[in-house]
Design an enzyme around this catalytic site. Structure first.
Site, PDB file in Angstrom:
ATOM      1  N   SER A  52       0.845  -1.142   0.021  1.00  0.00           N
ATOM      2  CA  SER A  52       0.118  -0.020   0.010  1.00  0.00           C
ATOM      3  C   SER A  52       0.943   1.310  -0.076  1.00  0.00           C
ATOM      4  O   SER A  52       1.537   1.552   1.000  1.00  0.00           O
ATOM      5  CB  SER A  52      -0.775   0.049   1.118  1.00  0.00           C
ATOM      6  OG  SER A  52      -1.321   1.226   1.576  1.00  0.00           O
ATOM      7  N   HIS A  85      -1.252  -1.353  -3.992  1.00  0.00           N
ATOM      8  CA  HIS A  85      -2.688  -1.111  -3.593  1.00  0.00           C
ATOM      9  C   HIS A  85      -2.655   0.519  -3.248  1.00  0.00           C
ATOM     10  O   HIS A  85      -1.768   0.977  -2.754  1.00  0.00           O
ATOM     11  CB  HIS A  85      -2.755  -1.716  -2.342  1.00  0.00           C
ATOM     12  CG  HIS A  85      -4.044  -1.517  -1.458  1.00  0.00           C
ATOM     13  ND1 HIS A  85      -5.108  -2.384  -1.633  1.00  0.00           N
ATOM     14  CD2 HIS A  85      -4.593  -0.888  -0.457  1.00  0.00           C
ATOM     15  CE1 HIS A  85      -6.168  -2.028  -0.829  1.00  0.00           C
ATOM     16  NE2 HIS A  85      -5.729  -1.191  -0.006  1.00  0.00           N
ATOM     17  N   ASP A 141      -4.808   3.512  -1.808  1.00  0.00           N
ATOM     18  CA  ASP A 141      -5.906   3.889  -0.669  1.00  0.00           C
ATOM     19  C   ASP A 141      -6.452   5.258  -0.935  1.00  0.00           C
ATOM     20  O   ASP A 141      -5.840   6.216  -0.862  1.00  0.00           O
ATOM     21  CB  ASP A 141      -5.500   3.848   0.592  1.00  0.00           C
ATOM     22  CG  ASP A 141      -4.997   2.481   1.137  1.00  0.00           C
ATOM     23  OD1 ASP A 141      -6.134   1.746   0.874  1.00  0.00           O
ATOM     24  OD2 ASP A 141      -3.908   2.177   1.395  1.00  0.00           O
ATOM     25  N   MET A 169      -9.025   8.030   0.139  1.00  0.00           N
ATOM     26  CA  MET A 169      -9.877   8.608   1.320  1.00  0.00           C
ATOM     27  C   MET A 169     -10.463   9.993   1.242  1.00  0.00           C
ATOM     28  O   MET A 169      -9.898  10.726   0.581  1.00  0.00           O
ATOM     29  CB  MET A 169      -9.042   8.618   2.512  1.00  0.00           C
ATOM     30  CG  MET A 169      -8.253   7.116   2.942  1.00  0.00           C
ATOM     31  SD  MET A 169      -7.416   7.461   4.351  1.00  0.00           S
ATOM     32  CE  MET A 169      -6.614   5.947   4.204  1.00  0.00           C
ATOM     33  N   HIS A 222      -8.500   1.228  -3.710  1.00  0.00           N
ATOM     34  CA  HIS A 222      -9.526   0.850  -2.292  1.00  0.00           C
ATOM     35  C   HIS A 222     -10.100   2.085  -2.252  1.00  0.00           C
ATOM     36  O   HIS A 222      -9.447   3.185  -1.581  1.00  0.00           O
ATOM     37  CB  HIS A 222      -8.802   0.480  -1.316  1.00  0.00           C
ATOM     38  CG  HIS A 222      -9.429   0.146  -0.059  1.00  0.00           C
ATOM     39  ND1 HIS A 222      -8.665  -0.038   1.237  1.00  0.00           N
ATOM     40  CD2 HIS A 222     -10.825   0.002   0.283  1.00  0.00           C
ATOM     41  CE1 HIS A 222      -9.860  -0.302   2.369  1.00  0.00           C
ATOM     42  NE2 HIS A 222     -10.798  -0.134   1.693  1.00  0.00           N
ATOM     43  N   MET A 265     -12.326   4.344  -0.053  1.00  0.00           N
ATOM     44  CA  MET A 265     -12.887   4.687   1.231  1.00  0.00           C
ATOM     45  C   MET A 265     -13.559   6.038   1.122  1.00  0.00           C
ATOM     46  O   MET A 265     -13.375   6.968   1.701  1.00  0.00           O
ATOM     47  CB  MET A 265     -11.759   4.515   2.299  1.00  0.00           C
ATOM     48  CG  MET A 265     -11.357   3.413   2.502  1.00  0.00           C
ATOM     49  SD  MET A 265      -9.812   3.138   3.444  1.00  0.00           S
ATOM     50  CE  MET A 265      -8.574   3.345   2.224  1.00  0.00           C
ATOM     51  N   MET A 317     -11.530  -5.656   5.986  1.00  0.00           N
ATOM     52  CA  MET A 317     -10.546  -4.838   6.811  1.00  0.00           C
ATOM     53  C   MET A 317     -10.182  -5.404   8.085  1.00  0.00           C
ATOM     54  O   MET A 317     -11.140  -5.920   8.938  1.00  0.00           O
ATOM     55  CB  MET A 317     -11.642  -3.328   6.978  1.00  0.00           C
ATOM     56  CG  MET A 317     -11.361  -2.645   5.879  1.00  0.00           C
ATOM     57  SD  MET A 317      -9.910  -2.214   4.854  1.00  0.00           S
ATOM     58  CE  MET A 317      -9.061  -1.461   6.159  1.00  0.00           C
ATOM     59  N   PHE A 353      -6.200   4.819   8.489  1.00  0.00           N
ATOM     60  CA  PHE A 353      -4.778   4.975   8.657  1.00  0.00           C
ATOM     61  C   PHE A 353      -3.704   3.806   8.530  1.00  0.00           C
ATOM     62  O   PHE A 353      -4.329   2.774   8.934  1.00  0.00           O
ATOM     63  CB  PHE A 353      -4.644   5.793  10.079  1.00  0.00           C
ATOM     64  CG  PHE A 353      -5.358   7.196  10.392  1.00  0.00           C
ATOM     65  CD1 PHE A 353      -4.487   8.328   9.859  1.00  0.00           C
ATOM     66  CD2 PHE A 353      -6.747   7.038  10.729  1.00  0.00           C
ATOM     67  CE1 PHE A 353      -5.227   9.495  10.105  1.00  0.00           C
ATOM     68  CE2 PHE A 353      -7.312   8.143  10.783  1.00  0.00           C
ATOM     69  CZ  PHE A 353      -6.845   9.425  10.496  1.00  0.00           C
ATOM     70  N   GLY A 354      -2.648   4.127   8.066  1.00  0.00           N
ATOM     71  CA  GLY A 354      -1.717   2.995   8.115  1.00  0.00           C
ATOM     72  C   GLY A 354      -1.047   2.974   9.623  1.00  0.00           C
ATOM     73  O   GLY A 354      -1.325   3.809  10.389  1.00  0.00           O
ATOM     74  N   ASP A 395      -6.450  -6.372   4.653  1.00  0.00           N
ATOM     75  CA  ASP A 395      -5.973  -5.019   4.666  1.00  0.00           C
ATOM     76  C   ASP A 395      -6.074  -4.327   5.989  1.00  0.00           C
ATOM     77  O   ASP A 395      -6.911  -3.987   6.692  1.00  0.00           O
ATOM     78  CB  ASP A 395      -6.775  -4.130   3.748  1.00  0.00           C
ATOM     79  CG  ASP A 395      -6.025  -2.699   3.434  1.00  0.00           C
ATOM     80  OD1 ASP A 395      -4.951  -2.325   3.992  1.00  0.00           O
ATOM     81  OD2 ASP A 395      -6.763  -1.837   2.701  1.00  0.00           O
TER      82      ASP A 395
END
Ligand code: DX5
Ligand code: ZN
Length: 228
Positions: A17, A42, A44, A46, A75, A77, A146, A152-153, A184
């Site tokens: 990611s 990946h 992300d 947001m 992904h 979100m 999830m 957040f990572g 993930d």
């Protein structure tokens, strides 16, 4: 548009990611994980509403397309993802995952993704009942479980995750379809093993790879741990 992602065939997939990459040198980071054997990248996305954070948009996907030389696993979100499907497909997403909690028209969104030649994914947050996935399985190429609260990572793998993964694995098996089961959040060699034992075959990892002293070794360790 044609997705670079083949239907799920049980092969282990590791998808770093880029949320945890050093964005000053994004291209170098992506090339580094590609050479280390990453299968997908990946991305992300947001929106500051569905999750309390902001990250990447279609422009990032477009800049990675082709140059990354790996399929782009996007992904979303975001609330009401139908607004963004076309722009991410045009930018070059190979797989678009939306959240079941983010829209009232899951079916329409999945159909829109399919129509654009992109693989479909549906995700559940840690507290969402996995049974909600069942009606959509005929339309799906991937289910994303999830294993942290999205946003957040660098968080820890939640203890309830194995039960969620197992429940989704049972639904996929019952469906008889080749559907990837992706995990993930908080994935490292140890949690990848646990998730694999519960039935996962696609492993997203941010911090465990990009923050490692030896990212190539970390990636290989995750893959090896997942091969059960
Ligand atoms: C979290 C994102 C993840 C995140 C995972 O909301 O969906 O993809 O990058 O990061 P780690 O592997 O650090 O938990
Ligand atoms: Zn993600």
């Amino acid at each position: 548009m044609t997705s670079q992602i083949a239907p799920g065939n049980g092969r282990i997939i590791v998808a770093p990611s880029i949320l945890s990459a050093d964005l000053w040198k994004l291209g170098t980071e992506v090339e580094m994980v590609r050479q280390a054997g990453a299968d997908w990248i990946h991305v992300d996305v947001m929106d500051g509403h569905f999750v309390p954070n902001l990250s990447f948009g279609p422009a990032t996907v477009k800049s990675l397309k082709g140059r990354a030389q790996l399929p782009l696993d996007v992904h979303l979100m975001v609330e009401r993802p139908s607004r963004f499907i076309e722009s991410f497909a045009q930018a070059g997403a190979d797989l678009l995952t939306v959240h079941i909690e983010a829209t009232d028209d899951v079916n329409e969104v999945l159909l829109a993704i399919k129509k654009l030649g992109v693989r479909t994914g549906l995700s559940i947050k840690p507290d969402t009942d996995p049974a909600r996935i069942a009606p959509f399985l005929p339309q799906l190429d991937l289910v994303l479980v999830m294993t942290v609260q999205p946003g957040f990572g660098g968080q820890g793998f939640l203890p309830n995750s194995s039960a969620q993964i197992q429940a989704v694995r049972e639904l996929i098996t019952k469906s008889g379809r080749a559907v990837y089961l992706e995990v993930d959040g908080g994935i490292n060699a140890q949690t990848a093993r646990e998730a694999a034992q519960a039935g996962a075959n696609v492993f997203v990892a941010g911090n465990a790879i990009f923050a490692a002293e030896n990212p190539a070794r970390a990636l290989a360790d995750i893959r090896q741990a997942a091969q059960i």
